[in-house]
Design a protein around this motif. Structure first.
Motif, PDB file in Angstrom:
ATOM      1  N   UNK A   1      10.389  16.878   5.820  1.00  0.00           N
ATOM      2  CA  UNK A   1       9.701  17.284   7.049  1.00  0.00           C
ATOM      3  C   UNK A   1       8.892  16.140   7.647  1.00  0.00           C
ATOM      4  N   UNK A   2       8.611  15.126   6.842  1.00  0.00           N
ATOM      5  CA  UNK A   2       7.827  13.985   7.334  1.00  0.00           C
ATOM      6  C   UNK A   2       8.680  12.954   8.063  1.00  0.00           C
ATOM      7  N   UNK A   3      10.009  13.154   8.076  1.00  0.00           N
ATOM      8  CA  UNK A   3      10.915  12.258   8.795  1.00  0.00           C
ATOM      9  C   UNK A   3      11.290  12.919  10.118  1.00  0.00           C
ATOM     10  N   UNK A   4      10.872  12.372  11.256  1.00  0.00           N
ATOM     11  CA  UNK A   4      11.215  12.995  12.549  1.00  0.00           C
ATOM     12  C   UNK A   4      12.724  13.102  12.733  1.00  0.00           C
ATOM     13  N   UNK A   5      13.199  14.287  13.171  1.00  0.00           N
ATOM     14  CA  UNK A   5      14.647  14.453  13.359  1.00  0.00           C
ATOM     15  C   UNK A   5      14.955  15.570  14.333  1.00  0.00           C
ATOM     16  N   UNK A   6      14.430  15.499  15.579  1.00  0.00           N
ATOM     17  CA  UNK A   6      14.840  16.506  16.562  1.00  0.00           C
ATOM     18  C   UNK A   6      16.337  16.420  16.813  1.00  0.00           C
ATOM     19  N   UNK A   7      16.955  17.541  17.152  1.00  0.00           N
ATOM     20  CA  UNK A   7      18.398  17.553  17.421  1.00  0.00           C
ATOM     21  C   UNK A   7      18.756  16.442  18.396  1.00  0.00           C
ATOM     22  N   UNK A   8      19.755  15.660  18.019  1.00  0.00           N
ATOM     23  CA  UNK A   8      20.164  14.532  18.850  1.00  0.00           C
ATOM     24  C   UNK A   8      19.655  13.196  18.353  1.00  0.00           C
ATOM     25  N   UNK A   9      18.714  13.216  17.387  1.00  0.00           N
ATOM     26  CA  UNK A   9      18.140  11.969  16.876  1.00  0.00           C
ATOM     27  C   UNK A   9      17.857  12.145  15.385  1.00  0.00           C
ATOM     28  N   UNK A  10      18.923  12.240  14.596  1.00  0.00           N
ATOM     29  CA  UNK A  10      18.787  12.606  13.185  1.00  0.00           C
ATOM     30  C   UNK A  10      19.247  11.522  12.215  1.00  0.00           C
ATOM     31  N   UNK A  11      19.488  10.325  12.696  1.00  0.00           N
ATOM     32  CA  UNK A  11      20.039   9.264  11.855  1.00  0.00           C
ATOM     33  C   UNK A  11      19.152   8.977  10.639  1.00  0.00           C
ATOM     34  N   UNK A  12      17.834   8.889  10.850  1.00  0.00           N
ATOM     35  CA  UNK A  12      16.937   8.528   9.742  1.00  0.00           C
ATOM     36  C   UNK A  12      16.990   9.541   8.609  1.00  0.00           C
ATOM     37  N   UNK A  13      16.934  10.804   8.942  1.00  0.00           N
ATOM     38  CA  UNK A  13      16.880  11.807   7.876  1.00  0.00           C
ATOM     39  C   UNK A  13      18.248  11.984   7.220  1.00  0.00           C
ATOM     40  N   UNK A  14      19.325  11.859   7.982  1.00  0.00           N
ATOM     41  CA  UNK A  14      20.657  11.907   7.376  1.00  0.00           C
ATOM     42  C   UNK A  14      20.810  10.752   6.391  1.00  0.00           C
ATOM     43  N   UNK A  15      20.328   9.579   6.747  1.00  0.00           N
ATOM     44  CA  UNK A  15      20.408   8.430   5.848  1.00  0.00           C
ATOM     45  C   UNK A  15      19.582   8.650   4.589  1.00  0.00           C
ATOM     46  N   UNK A  16      18.448   9.334   4.738  1.00  0.00           N
ATOM     47  CA  UNK A  16      17.610   9.638   3.576  1.00  0.00           C
ATOM     48  C   UNK A  16      18.374  10.529   2.591  1.00  0.00           C
ATOM     49  N   UNK A  17      18.994  11.587   3.100  1.00  0.00           N
ATOM     50  CA  UNK A  17      19.757  12.499   2.238  1.00  0.00           C
ATOM     51  C   UNK A  17      20.955  11.771   1.631  1.00  0.00           C
ATOM     52  N   UNK A  18      21.624  10.970   2.445  1.00  0.00           N
ATOM     53  CA  UNK A  18      22.794  10.213   1.987  1.00  0.00           C
ATOM     54  C   UNK A  18      22.416   9.288   0.837  1.00  0.00           C
ATOM     55  N   UNK A  19      21.296   8.591   0.962  1.00  0.00           N
ATOM     56  CA  UNK A  19      20.842   7.673  -0.085  1.00  0.00           C
ATOM     57  C   UNK A  19      20.470   8.435  -1.353  1.00  0.00           C
ATOM     58  N   UNK A  20      19.799   9.565  -1.190  1.00  0.00           N
ATOM     59  CA  UNK A  20      19.391  10.391  -2.335  1.00  0.00           C
ATOM     60  C   UNK A  20      20.615  10.848  -3.125  1.00  0.00           C
ATOM     61  N   UNK A  21      21.624  11.347  -2.426  1.00  0.00           N
ATOM     62  CA  UNK A  21      22.819  11.852  -3.099  1.00  0.00           C
ATOM     63  C   UNK A  21      23.646  10.708  -3.684  1.00  0.00           C
ATOM     64  N   UNK A  22      23.640   9.565  -3.004  1.00  0.00           N
ATOM     65  CA  UNK A  22      24.368   8.417  -3.520  1.00  0.00           C
ATOM     66  C   UNK A  22      23.845   7.979  -4.878  1.00  0.00           C
ATOM     67  N   UNK A  23      22.534   8.033  -5.049  1.00  0.00           N
ATOM     68  CA  UNK A  23      21.920   7.652  -6.330  1.00  0.00           C
ATOM     69  C   UNK A  23      22.281   8.634  -7.435  1.00  0.00           C
ATOM     70  N   UNK A  24      22.635   9.864  -7.058  1.00  0.00           N
ATOM     71  CA  UNK A  24      23.075  10.856  -8.046  1.00  0.00           C
ATOM     72  C   UNK A  24      24.561  10.730  -8.368  1.00  0.00           C
TER      73      UNK A  24
ATOM     74  N   UNK B   1      13.637   9.710  26.265  1.00  0.00           N
ATOM     75  CA  UNK B   1      13.138   9.334  24.944  1.00  0.00           C
ATOM     76  C   UNK B   1      12.780  10.594  24.153  1.00  0.00           C
ATOM     77  N   UNK B   2      13.015  10.550  22.857  1.00  0.00           N
ATOM     78  CA  UNK B   2      12.778  11.710  22.004  1.00  0.00           C
ATOM     79  C   UNK B   2      11.302  11.845  21.646  1.00  0.00           C
ATOM     80  N   UNK B   3      10.875  13.104  21.573  1.00  0.00           N
ATOM     81  CA  UNK B   3       9.499  13.430  21.186  1.00  0.00           C
ATOM     82  C   UNK B   3       9.583  14.372  19.990  1.00  0.00           C
ATOM     83  N   UNK B   4       8.929  13.986  18.904  1.00  0.00           N
ATOM     84  CA  UNK B   4       8.899  14.821  17.697  1.00  0.00           C
ATOM     85  C   UNK B   4       7.476  15.284  17.431  1.00  0.00           C
ATOM     86  N   UNK B   5       7.360  16.390  16.698  1.00  0.00           N
ATOM     87  CA  UNK B   5       6.066  17.022  16.464  1.00  0.00           C
ATOM     88  C   UNK B   5       5.566  16.713  15.053  1.00  0.00           C
TER      89      UNK B   5
END
Length: 350
Positions: free
Chosen positions: A17-40, A165-169
């Motif tokens: 939840x601390x990684x901003x990811x409004x619909x249309x701008x989700x690259x950072x959080x997808x990469x976070x999940x991808x990296x987490x699963x890759x390590x597993x 520009x994207x605005x996240x909460x």
């Protein structure tokens, strides 16, 4: 099988939840999940929409399962730069302006620069505006006060801020001693954290799944089409893991797993629903059956797009959906336990 580590799941959710990811701008959080699963050591790939598909092989590779949770969230875009140097917003996702009044936010420019601000009514000051309390909370009256010395549209553009520009909460994530987790965007990052923890447990304990199982981390659910594609042809069961909505007339609470029987798209598959309730009862998992009148999921999007699948929907109970949300660690634990029991059982016969 060991009992799921709920504290570890909550820490995952806090990170998400601390990684901003409004619909249309989700690259950072997808990469976070991808990296987490890759390590597993979990096999992953991305679809063209930017979603992530993780796959755990199973004993039966002819009939597959897919579970999905979405990592995109509510948010906004810059609609207009006002002559005063403040910003008008265009909302992303289904929520009301009053639910974000007074919220801290972050503006991300197309060049990657980030600025903070606060979402306020134009008529905020009661010492100036007689209608401060009565004015409608809408696109015309709400604006972003940027935390920079800007007094004109030109000065805002000099910062690199532009329309689109994207605005996240600010999620304002917090855990309490009594076991509650409070944050924006528990819809649906609570479920994403649960699926990440589920995959970790399967890998670390060397569990053999009865069927090859895919986990779609979708990234466009809040705008209606996150999980309607990239479904392997062998998939026979498709289970969306998304929040259970609470309110008047609902049975869902913050301490059990919610099993949805019907939402705005219509009933979910009766056989799969009965299988889920049977698994909950067999394993002494607390659950509630519920109907969400103004709700749609990635599973219902998949059905509408023409896939011949059995579809279902479960998730943790979330209070104040699409606002400042809250759940309890009990609901996270019960949801994880049901999903673990589900993926370890054969698919239903249809």
């Amino acid at each position: 099988m060991n009992k799921p580590d709920t504290n570890q799941t909550i820490e995952l959710i806090r990170e998400l939840v601390s990684i901003p990811s409004p619909s249309g701008n989700t690259e950072r959080v997808i990469s976070y999940v991808e990296d987490y699963l890759g390590k597993l050591g979990v096999e992953t790939k991305r679809n063209r929409k930017g979603g992530l598909i993780a796959t755990l092989p199973g004993k039966d590779d002819s009939q597959h399962r897919m579970l999905t949770a979405h990592v995109d969230t509510l948010g906004a875009m810059v609609k207009e730069i006002k002559p005063s140097g403040r910003l008008k917003l265009s909302l992303i996702g289904g929520f009301k302006f009053n639910s974000i009044e007074g919220e801290y936010c972050e503006i991300e420019t197309s060049a990657g620069k980030k600025y903070t601000g606060t979402i306020l009514m134009h008529q905020t000051s009661v010492h100036v505006y007689k209608d401060a309390g009565k004015a409608e909370r809408n696109e015309a009256n709400m604006e972003v006060r940027i935390d920079e010395k800007v007094h004109s549209a030109g000065e805002v553009r000099d910062l690199g801020i532009e329309v689109g520009d994207f605005v996240s909460f600010d999620p304002r994530v917090e855990t309490t001693k009594s076991g509650y987790l409070k944050s924006r965007h528990l819809d649906d990052k609570a479920s994403v954290g649960i699926l990440m923890q589920l995959m970790r447990q399967v890998k670390e304990e060397g569990l053999e799944l009865p069927h090859t199982t895919h986990f779609l981390i979708s990234n466009n659910e809040e705008i209606g089409y996150g999980g309607n594609a990239s479904i392997p042809a062998e998939t026979v069961e498709y289970l969306a893991v998304d929040m259970g909505a609470m309110g008047d007339g609902q049975t869902t609470d913050e301490y059990t797993v919610s099993i949805c029987v019907k939402d705005a798209s219509g009933p979910y598959h009766y056989g799969l629903r009965k299988n889920l309730t049977s698994l909950a009862e067999k394993n002494e998992i607390g659950y509630k059956l519920d109907i969400y009148p103004y709700y749609g999921s990635d599973a219902s999007a998949a059905i509408r797009s023409g896939h011949d699948i059995v579809h279902g929907l479960v998730g943790p109970g979330i209070d104040s959906s699409h606002a400042y949300e809250r759940t309890h660690m009990d609901s996270i634990e019960e949801t994880t336990r049901l999903l673990l029991a589900y993926v370890m059982e054969p698919v239903i016969e249809t």
